[in-house]
Scaffold this active site. Structure first.
Site, PDB file in Angstrom:
ATOM      1  CG  ASN A   9      -1.679   1.267   1.417  1.00 53.61           C
ATOM      2  OD1 ASN A   9      -1.822   2.041   0.465  1.00 53.61           O
ATOM      3  ND2 ASN A   9      -2.199   1.505   2.612  1.00 53.61           N
ATOM      4  CE  LYS A  11       0.385   3.600   4.715  1.00 52.33           C
ATOM      5  NZ  LYS A  11       0.148   3.735   6.132  1.00 52.33           N
ATOM      6  CG  HIS A  88      -5.809   1.944   5.180  1.00 56.14           C
ATOM      7  ND1 HIS A  88      -5.387   2.874   6.102  1.00 56.14           N
ATOM      8  CD2 HIS A  88      -4.771   1.096   4.987  1.00 56.14           C
ATOM      9  CE1 HIS A  88      -4.123   2.595   6.440  1.00 56.14           C
ATOM     10  NE2 HIS A  88      -3.737   1.519   5.779  1.00 56.14           N
ATOM     11  CD  GLU A  90      -2.824   5.593   6.699  1.00 59.09           C
ATOM     12  OE1 GLU A  90      -2.823   5.643   5.457  1.00 59.09           O
ATOM     13  OE2 GLU A  90      -1.847   5.170   7.357  1.00 59.09           O
ATOM     14  CD  GLU A 158      -3.620  -2.514   7.345  1.00 59.38           C
ATOM     15  OE1 GLU A 158      -2.520  -2.753   6.857  1.00 59.38           O
ATOM     16  OE2 GLU A 158      -4.238  -1.450   7.142  1.00 59.38           O
ATOM     17  N   GLY A 164       2.502   2.234  10.730  1.00 58.29           N
ATOM     18  CA  GLY A 164       3.499   3.298  10.605  1.00 58.29           C
ATOM     19  C   GLY A 164       4.231   3.638  11.894  1.00 58.29           C
ATOM     20  CB  SER A 200       5.105  -1.866  12.014  1.00 60.84           C
ATOM     21  OG  SER A 200       4.743  -0.519  12.248  1.00 60.84           O
TER      22      SER A 200
HETATM   23  C1  PEP Z   1      -0.815   0.212   6.016  1.00 60.91           C
HETATM   24  O1  PEP Z   1      -0.927   1.423   5.869  1.00 60.91           O
HETATM   25  O2  PEP Z   1      -1.681  -0.538   5.556  1.00 60.91           O
HETATM   26  C2  PEP Z   1       0.336  -0.300   6.728  1.00 60.91           C
HETATM   27  C3  PEP Z   1       0.326  -1.534   7.133  1.00 60.91           C
HETATM   28  O3  PEP Z   1       1.365   0.598   6.943  1.00 60.91           O
HETATM   29  P1  PEP Z   1       2.805   0.273   7.572  1.00 60.91           P
HETATM   30  O4  PEP Z   1       3.273  -1.030   6.994  1.00 60.91           O
HETATM   31  O5  PEP Z   1       3.654   1.427   7.181  1.00 60.91           O
HETATM   32  O6  PEP Z   1       2.605   0.159   9.053  1.00 60.91           O
END
Ligand code: PEP
Length: 238
Positions: A9, A11, A88, A90, A158, A164, A200
């Site tokens: 992803n 973003k 998601h 976000e 998630e 992040g 992460s």
């Molecule tokens: C995400 O935004 O779906 C995600 C898992 O981000 P990150 O791997 O940066 O934590």
């Protein structure tokens, strides 16, 4: 169960991505998916080999209409996407998306011939208060529409506090949530689903996380932007 999946992803990033590097990612046991900003979908689809699927990061629940700034699932499909991420955290946070809207987006994705990747996850507060499984159960019930199949739908667990941040749940905590999700889905739909872990994921933890029962790959944010890191994660997925 289908092959494991490494889904990147990007973003709102990617203009400086090493596309030539991504184009050389080999076709291995693990399926590959990159979800770039939607304007980049056509060029990535034409530059990357067919074994790398391309996805959107969101779609509208309607097929057409007065929705300035939005994009429909069919538009993503025509642009070259085969998948779309919906719900998601976000988007849930910044755009106030509800479980009900996420379910409508997932349906719109299927109607356009896309596989939806439906994201759910708990806050840190939920986790510290021992509410994780309840929160996940509620989000799953409302975000996954009737008629979901393991061909049209992938679930990404998630934890919001892991996205992040460099922090992840313990392997036991991930296993507990994934097995609860699988139980709920198999009771409701009579089938096992593909479940991704996101939050992460890095080359260092990808092997341990994807070795857990009911973890069928990763949804990878930051570490999917650099081809070397993404490749290392793909190599580590077992
Ligand atoms: C995400 O935004 O779906 C995600 C898992 O981000 P990150 O791997 O940066 O934590």
């Amino acid at each position: 169960m289908a092959r494991k999946l490494a889904a990147g992803n990007w973003k709102m990033n990617g203009l400086d991505a090493d596309i030539d590097g991504f184009a050389t990612l080999p076709d291995t046991e693990t399926e590959l998916l990159i979800c770039p900003p939607s304007t980049m979908i056509p060029s990535l689809r034409s530059q990357l080999p067919e074994h790398i699927a391309i996805g959107g990061q969101d779609c509208h629940s309607e097929t057409t209409g007065a929705y300035t700034g939005d994009i429909s699932a069919q538009m993503l499909r025509i642009a070259g996407a085969s998948h779309v991420i919906v719900g998601h955290s976000e988007r849930r946070e910044a755009h106030g998306e509800t479980d009900q809207q996420v379910a409508l987006k997932a349906k719109a994705a299927w109607d356009a011939g896309l596989t939806s990747i439906i994201c759910i996850g708990e806050t840190l507060e939920d986790r510290t208060e021992g509410q994780t499984l309840d929160v996940i159960g509620t989000a799953l019930a409302a975000s996954v529409p009737e008629g979901a199949t393991n061909e049209t739908t992938i679930i990404a667990y998630e934890p919001i506090w892991a996205i992040g941040t460099g922090r992840t749940p313990t392997l036991a905590q991930i296993g507990e949530v994934h097995s609860a999700i699988q139980d709920i889905l198999s009771e409701r739909f009579g089938a096992a689903f593909r479940l991704l872990y996101g939050g992460s994921m890095k080359p260092e933890n990808a092997s341990a996380i994807t070795s857990i029962d009911n973890v069928h790959g990763g949804l990878i944010g930051g570490a999917s932007l650099k081809v070397a890191d993404f490749q290392a994660i793909v190599d580590a997925i077992t």
